[in-house]
Scaffold this motif. Structure first.
Motif, PDB file in Angstrom:
ATOM      1  N   VAL A  86       9.890  -7.743   2.011  1.00 43.41           N
ATOM      2  CA  VAL A  86       9.509  -6.096   1.271  1.00 43.41           C
ATOM      3  C   VAL A  86      10.190  -6.054  -0.362  1.00 43.41           C
ATOM      4  CG1 VAL A  86       9.362  -3.547   1.743  1.00 43.41           C
ATOM      5  CG2 VAL A  86       8.484  -5.276   3.105  1.00 43.41           C
ATOM      6  N   VAL A  87      11.719  -5.748  -0.246  1.00 45.47           N
ATOM      7  CA  VAL A  87      12.944  -5.894  -1.316  1.00 45.47           C
ATOM      8  C   VAL A  87      12.381  -7.010  -2.633  1.00 45.47           C
ATOM      9  CG1 VAL A  87      14.973  -5.966  -1.991  1.00 45.47           C
ATOM     10  CG2 VAL A  87      14.650  -4.804   0.122  1.00 45.47           C
ATOM     11  N   LEU A  88      11.992  -7.597  -2.299  1.00 42.95           N
ATOM     12  CA  LEU A  88      12.160  -9.373  -2.793  1.00 42.95           C
ATOM     13  C   LEU A  88      10.396  -8.330  -3.602  1.00 42.95           C
ATOM     14  CD1 LEU A  88      13.034 -12.332  -1.252  1.00 42.95           C
ATOM     15  CD2 LEU A  88      14.291 -11.617  -3.332  1.00 42.95           C
ATOM     16  N   ALA A 109       8.433  -6.412  -3.955  1.00 44.27           N
ATOM     17  CA  ALA A 109       8.958  -5.085  -4.738  1.00 44.27           C
ATOM     18  C   ALA A 109       9.438  -5.012  -6.045  1.00 44.27           C
ATOM     19  CB  ALA A 109       9.658  -3.527  -4.024  1.00 44.27           C
ATOM     20  N   SER A 110      11.051  -6.152  -6.237  1.00 42.79           N
ATOM     21  CA  SER A 110      11.673  -5.822  -7.144  1.00 42.79           C
ATOM     22  C   SER A 110      10.811  -7.267  -8.010  1.00 42.79           C
ATOM     23  CB  SER A 110      12.608  -6.979  -6.073  1.00 42.79           C
ATOM     24  OG  SER A 110      13.332  -6.431  -5.770  1.00 42.79           O
ATOM     25  N   CYS A 111       9.954  -8.036  -7.493  1.00 41.93           N
ATOM     26  CA  CYS A 111       9.319  -8.908  -8.582  1.00 41.93           C
ATOM     27  C   CYS A 111       7.766  -7.596  -9.132  1.00 41.93           C
ATOM     28  CB  CYS A 111       8.453  -9.983  -7.433  1.00 41.93           C
ATOM     29  SG  CYS A 111       8.977 -10.906  -6.888  1.00 41.93           S
ATOM     30  N   LEU A 112       6.936  -7.183  -8.503  1.00 44.52           N
ATOM     31  CA  LEU A 112       6.292  -6.367  -8.779  1.00 44.52           C
ATOM     32  C   LEU A 112       6.636  -4.960  -9.994  1.00 44.52           C
ATOM     33  CD1 LEU A 112       3.573  -5.472  -8.742  1.00 44.52           C
ATOM     34  CD2 LEU A 112       4.439  -3.059  -6.570  1.00 44.52           C
ATOM     35  N   GLY A 113       7.616  -5.252 -10.241  1.00 42.61           N
ATOM     36  CA  GLY A 113       8.224  -4.286 -11.186  1.00 42.61           C
ATOM     37  C   GLY A 113       8.753  -4.532 -12.066  1.00 42.61           C
ATOM     38  N   LEU A 114       8.930  -6.091 -12.045  1.00 42.74           N
ATOM     39  CA  LEU A 114       9.625  -6.633 -12.880  1.00 42.74           C
ATOM     40  C   LEU A 114       8.644  -7.160 -14.120  1.00 42.74           C
ATOM     41  CD1 LEU A 114      12.908  -9.169 -11.856  1.00 42.74           C
ATOM     42  CD2 LEU A 114      12.439  -7.795 -13.449  1.00 42.74           C
ATOM     43  N   GLU A 115       7.077  -7.475 -13.790  1.00 43.61           N
ATOM     44  CA  GLU A 115       6.567  -8.161 -13.527  1.00 43.61           C
ATOM     45  C   GLU A 115       5.636  -6.934 -13.977  1.00 43.61           C
ATOM     46  OE1 GLU A 115       4.356 -10.632 -14.200  1.00 43.61           O
ATOM     47  OE2 GLU A 115       6.839 -11.325 -14.023  1.00 43.61           O
ATOM     48  N   ALA A 160      11.298 -15.266  -3.257  1.00 45.82           N
ATOM     49  CA  ALA A 160      12.930 -15.669  -4.478  1.00 45.82           C
ATOM     50  C   ALA A 160      11.995 -15.418  -5.683  1.00 45.82           C
ATOM     51  CB  ALA A 160      14.190 -15.698  -3.667  1.00 45.82           C
ATOM     52  N   SER A 161      11.864 -16.923  -5.203  1.00 44.99           N
ATOM     53  CA  SER A 161      11.522 -17.913  -6.982  1.00 44.99           C
ATOM     54  C   SER A 161      10.515 -17.432  -7.589  1.00 44.99           C
ATOM     55  CB  SER A 161      10.140 -19.155  -6.394  1.00 44.99           C
ATOM     56  OG  SER A 161       9.880 -20.226  -7.119  1.00 44.99           O
ATOM     57  N   LEU A 162       9.444 -16.348  -6.964  1.00 47.55           N
ATOM     58  CA  LEU A 162       8.878 -15.626  -8.612  1.00 47.55           C
ATOM     59  C   LEU A 162       9.798 -15.102  -8.705  1.00 47.55           C
ATOM     60  CD1 LEU A 162       5.593 -14.988  -9.028  1.00 47.55           C
ATOM     61  CD2 LEU A 162       5.660 -13.363  -7.402  1.00 47.55           C
ATOM     62  N   LEU A 163      10.701 -14.031  -8.441  1.00 44.64           N
ATOM     63  CA  LEU A 163      11.551 -13.051  -9.156  1.00 44.64           C
ATOM     64  C   LEU A 163      12.798 -13.940  -9.836  1.00 44.64           C
ATOM     65  CD1 LEU A 163      13.105 -10.456  -9.124  1.00 44.64           C
ATOM     66  CD2 LEU A 163      14.198 -11.110  -7.511  1.00 44.64           C
ATOM     67  N   VAL A 218      21.644 -14.850   9.133  1.00 44.76           N
ATOM     68  CA  VAL A 218      21.119 -13.577   7.800  1.00 44.76           C
ATOM     69  C   VAL A 218      21.999 -14.735   6.644  1.00 44.76           C
ATOM     70  CG1 VAL A 218      21.654 -11.884   6.740  1.00 44.76           C
ATOM     71  CG2 VAL A 218      20.900 -12.148   9.724  1.00 44.76           C
ATOM     72  N   GLU A 219      23.650 -15.141   7.269  1.00 50.67           N
ATOM     73  CA  GLU A 219      23.614 -15.808   5.849  1.00 50.67           C
ATOM     74  C   GLU A 219      23.227 -16.391   5.246  1.00 50.67           C
ATOM     75  OE1 GLU A 219      27.745 -16.192   6.558  1.00 50.67           O
ATOM     76  OE2 GLU A 219      28.339 -13.935   6.716  1.00 50.67           O
ATOM     77  N   SER A 220      22.837 -17.280   6.198  1.00 51.38           N
ATOM     78  CA  SER A 220      21.915 -18.519   6.233  1.00 51.38           C
ATOM     79  C   SER A 220      20.285 -18.534   5.321  1.00 51.38           C
ATOM     80  CB  SER A 220      22.121 -19.187   7.151  1.00 51.38           C
ATOM     81  OG  SER A 220      22.776 -20.194   7.730  1.00 51.38           O
ATOM     82  N   PHE A 221      19.888 -17.137   5.572  1.00 49.20           N
ATOM     83  CA  PHE A 221      18.609 -16.929   4.806  1.00 49.20           C
ATOM     84  C   PHE A 221      18.951 -16.108   3.846  1.00 49.20           C
ATOM     85  CE2 PHE A 221      15.872 -13.432   4.256  1.00 49.20           C
ATOM     86  CZ  PHE A 221      14.640 -13.955   4.519  1.00 49.20           C
ATOM     87  N   ILE A 222      20.279 -15.631   3.763  1.00 50.28           N
ATOM     88  CA  ILE A 222      20.261 -14.932   1.680  1.00 50.28           C
ATOM     89  C   ILE A 222      20.442 -16.320   1.466  1.00 50.28           C
ATOM     90  CG2 ILE A 222      22.134 -14.020   0.884  1.00 50.28           C
ATOM     91  CD1 ILE A 222      22.321 -11.813   3.166  1.00 50.28           C
ATOM     92  N   ALA A 223      21.717 -16.967   1.502  1.00 50.68           N
ATOM     93  CA  ALA A 223      21.765 -18.192   0.256  1.00 50.68           C
ATOM     94  C   ALA A 223      20.627 -19.153   0.437  1.00 50.68           C
ATOM     95  CB  ALA A 223      22.823 -18.980   1.397  1.00 50.68           C
ATOM     96  N   PHE A 224      19.883 -18.942   1.459  1.00 50.27           N
ATOM     97  CA  PHE A 224      18.289 -20.375   0.750  1.00 50.27           C
ATOM     98  C   PHE A 224      17.485 -19.303   0.140  1.00 50.27           C
ATOM     99  CE2 PHE A 224      17.810 -22.272   5.486  1.00 50.27           C
ATOM    100  CZ  PHE A 224      19.095 -22.585   5.288  1.00 50.27           C
ATOM    101  N   LEU A 225      17.443 -17.694  -0.308  1.00 50.32           N
ATOM    102  CA  LEU A 225      16.944 -17.008  -1.082  1.00 50.32           C
ATOM    103  C   LEU A 225      17.498 -17.175  -2.198  1.00 50.32           C
ATOM    104  CD1 LEU A 225      16.772 -13.151   0.653  1.00 50.32           C
ATOM    105  CD2 LEU A 225      14.609 -15.490   0.423  1.00 50.32           C
ATOM    106  N   LEU A 226      18.349 -17.581  -3.031  1.00 53.91           N
ATOM    107  CA  LEU A 226      19.076 -17.435  -3.922  1.00 53.91           C
ATOM    108  C   LEU A 226      18.875 -18.746  -3.852  1.00 53.91           C
ATOM    109  CD1 LEU A 226      22.877 -16.391  -3.253  1.00 53.91           C
ATOM    110  CD2 LEU A 226      21.262 -15.064  -4.059  1.00 53.91           C
ATOM    111  N   ILE A 227      18.743 -19.939  -2.822  1.00 56.43           N
ATOM    112  CA  ILE A 227      17.968 -21.502  -4.111  1.00 56.43           C
ATOM    113  C   ILE A 227      16.785 -21.270  -4.420  1.00 56.43           C
ATOM    114  CG2 ILE A 227      17.202 -23.467  -2.431  1.00 56.43           C
ATOM    115  CD1 ILE A 227      19.496 -23.637  -0.646  1.00 56.43           C
ATOM    116  N   GLU A 228      16.163 -20.198  -3.835  1.00 54.66           N
ATOM    117  CA  GLU A 228      14.683 -20.237  -4.353  1.00 54.66           C
ATOM    118  C   GLU A 228      14.523 -19.636  -5.790  1.00 54.66           C
ATOM    119  OE1 GLU A 228      12.152 -22.110  -3.685  1.00 54.66           O
ATOM    120  OE2 GLU A 228      12.728 -22.817  -1.404  1.00 54.66           O
ATOM    121  N   LEU A 229      15.416 -18.681  -5.634  1.00 50.11           N
ATOM    122  CA  LEU A 229      15.716 -17.732  -6.670  1.00 50.11           C
ATOM    123  C   LEU A 229      15.657 -18.703  -8.642  1.00 50.11           C
ATOM    124  CD1 LEU A 229      15.508 -14.732  -8.007  1.00 50.11           C
ATOM    125  CD2 LEU A 229      18.630 -14.988  -7.744  1.00 50.11           C
ATOM    126  N   ALA A 230      17.010 -19.508  -7.938  1.00 51.11           N
ATOM    127  CA  ALA A 230      17.192 -20.333  -8.987  1.00 51.11           C
ATOM    128  C   ALA A 230      16.123 -21.731  -9.000  1.00 51.11           C
ATOM    129  CB  ALA A 230      18.096 -21.989  -8.535  1.00 51.11           C
TER     130      ALA A 230
END
Length: 422
Positions: free
Chosen positions: A10-12, A14-20, A291-294, A313-325
């Motif tokens: 939901v957070v990601l 919402a962030s994508c929608l706001g940026l776009e 995250a990739s879209l962001l 949880v930490e692994s999931f956040i790290a994976f989100l950073l990978i997709e952000l990259a």
């Protein structure tokens, strides 16, 4: 983990929608908006292409889970992934020539057939049948990333005679909607898996109607085009010559091979890391894609303005950073490839780029196959970190070579062409 996955999604989103929304408000009006002929042509392309992409993304969240559901060991699953990557390498080398000779429209229809067969193989518990399915998947992937783009460019330039500067804007918009489709596909995969009562095979069956519709629309609405003037040997030789003669191209290929091979290994690793903790795989996948879209949104905004205790949880956040990259990487790499690699040699050069890319990914999965599950996964992430450092060094090397090259500067936003909004 369940709450974390949904909250992150939901957070990601919402962030994508706001940026776009903020980017759209600041964007000047498109110059091609008043051309109804172009709008119709673009829509004909997007209808087929987006269905094909949606079918592809729909299968992604539950592939590893399906093999696990069939009681295969991690090493056996790794071999299935390696088979898919190897077939992508082999078919990728000949895909451009095959598409040009067979015809781009026929190749898109062939993609729909082969990928549908690939999905049907997922109904079998037989290991050999699943291996054949992975080979068909490799062929389908090669066709997806060659036939559709080749058909569009030929029709755009030769049949309709639209301005060439509209092509990058069309594919930039396609890349954005590709991310959106990936996000939606993850949610859809989660839904059909829960509601159809068929388990992890459900998304693969749900993809077949999309593939059939894509093939039918291409067959009915698209014209055929060919390019039989350039032989496969000349394409590969020209690409290799360009790769070895230009240091910029060689460094660009090194970056692509190192970065994307890590992404392929990550695709294999994320499910066994998060699934034991009850993560909803479809929602997790949608979070990755959000995250990739962001990351892609951040890229567009930037360029428009000149081993211990397990913690899922930490692994999931790290994976989100990978997709952000990933979201930052892919549009940047696409821009650099267009500027650095001569257009006539792009097909050959990209074929050579993909060879070390997939070989590194295959080697990593084979090494993982021979390791203990937890130790092997931890070691593989360490190796991926080292590979990313090497990719960073290659980026620094490329920067030192091209830092005074004005052609590689991102154009000002006022000079960018825009295709019509859909």
């Amino acid at each position: 983990m369940l709450v974390t996955a949904y909250l992150a999604f939901v957070v990601l989103l919402a962030s994508c929608l706001g940026l776009e929304l903020s980017r759209c408000r600041a964007k000047p009006p498109g110059r091609a908006c008043s051309n109804p002929s172009f709008l119709r042509f673009q829509l004909d392309f997007y209808q087929v292409y987006f269905l094909a992409l949606a079918a592809d993304w729909l299968q992604a969240p539950y592939l590893y889970k399906l093999y696990q559901h069939y009681h295969f060991l991690e090493g056996q699953i790794a071999i299935l992934y390696v088979c898919g990557l190897a077939s992508t390498v082999l078919f990728g080398l000949v895909a451009s020539s095959l598409v040009d000779w067979l015809g781009r429209k026929k190749s898109c229809v062939l993609f729909s057939l082969t990928y549908s067969l690939c999905c049907l193989t997922k109904l079998s518990w037989d290991y050999f049948v699943l291996l054949m399915g992975r080979a068909l998947g490799g062929l389908s992937t090669a066709l997806l990333f060659s036939a559709f783009e080749a058909w569009y460019i030929h029709e755009h330039m030769e049949r309709h005679d639209f301005p060439a500067e509209w092509i990058p804007a069309t594919f930039a918009r396609a890349a954005f909607w590709n991310h959106v489709l990936a996000v939606v596909a993850g949610v859809a995969a989660e839904a059909v898996t829960c509601w159809m009562g068929l388990g992890p095979v459900a998304p693969f069956l749900a993809a077949i109607p999309l593939l059939a519709l894509a093939g039918a629309l291409a067959l009915h609405n698209w014209g055929e085009n060919y390019d039989r003037q350039r032989a496969f040997s000349r394409t590969c030789a020209g690409g290799l010559r360009c790769l070895l003669s230009d240091r910029r191209v060689l460094l660009l290929g090194t970056i692509q091979a190192l970065f994307e091979s890590v992404i392929f290994i990550f695709v294999f690793l994320w499910t066994p890391v998060l699934d034991p903790h009850g993560a909803p795989l479809g929602i997790v996948f949608s979070s990755f894609m959000a995250a990739s879209l962001l990351g892609s949104s951040l890229y567009r905004i930037a360029t428009s303005k000149s081993p211990g205790q397990e913690s899922p949880v930490e692994s999931f956040i790290a994976f989100l950073l990978i997709e952000l990259a990933c979201g930052l990487y892919f549009p940047s790499m696409s821009f650099l490839r267009r500027k650095v690699i001569p257009e006539t040699e792009q097909a050959g050069v990209l074929n050579w780029f993909r060879v070390p890319l997939h070989l590194l990914a295959c080697l990593g999965l084979l090494v993982l196959h021979d390791s203990d599950h937890k130790t092997g996964t931890r070691n593989m992430f360490s190796i991926c970190s080292a590979v990313m450092v090497m990719a960073l060094l290659a980026v620094v090397g490329l920067f030192t070579v091209v830092r005074h090259n004005a052609e590689l500067r991102v154009p000002s936003p006022t000079g960018e062409p825009y295709a019509p909004e859909l």
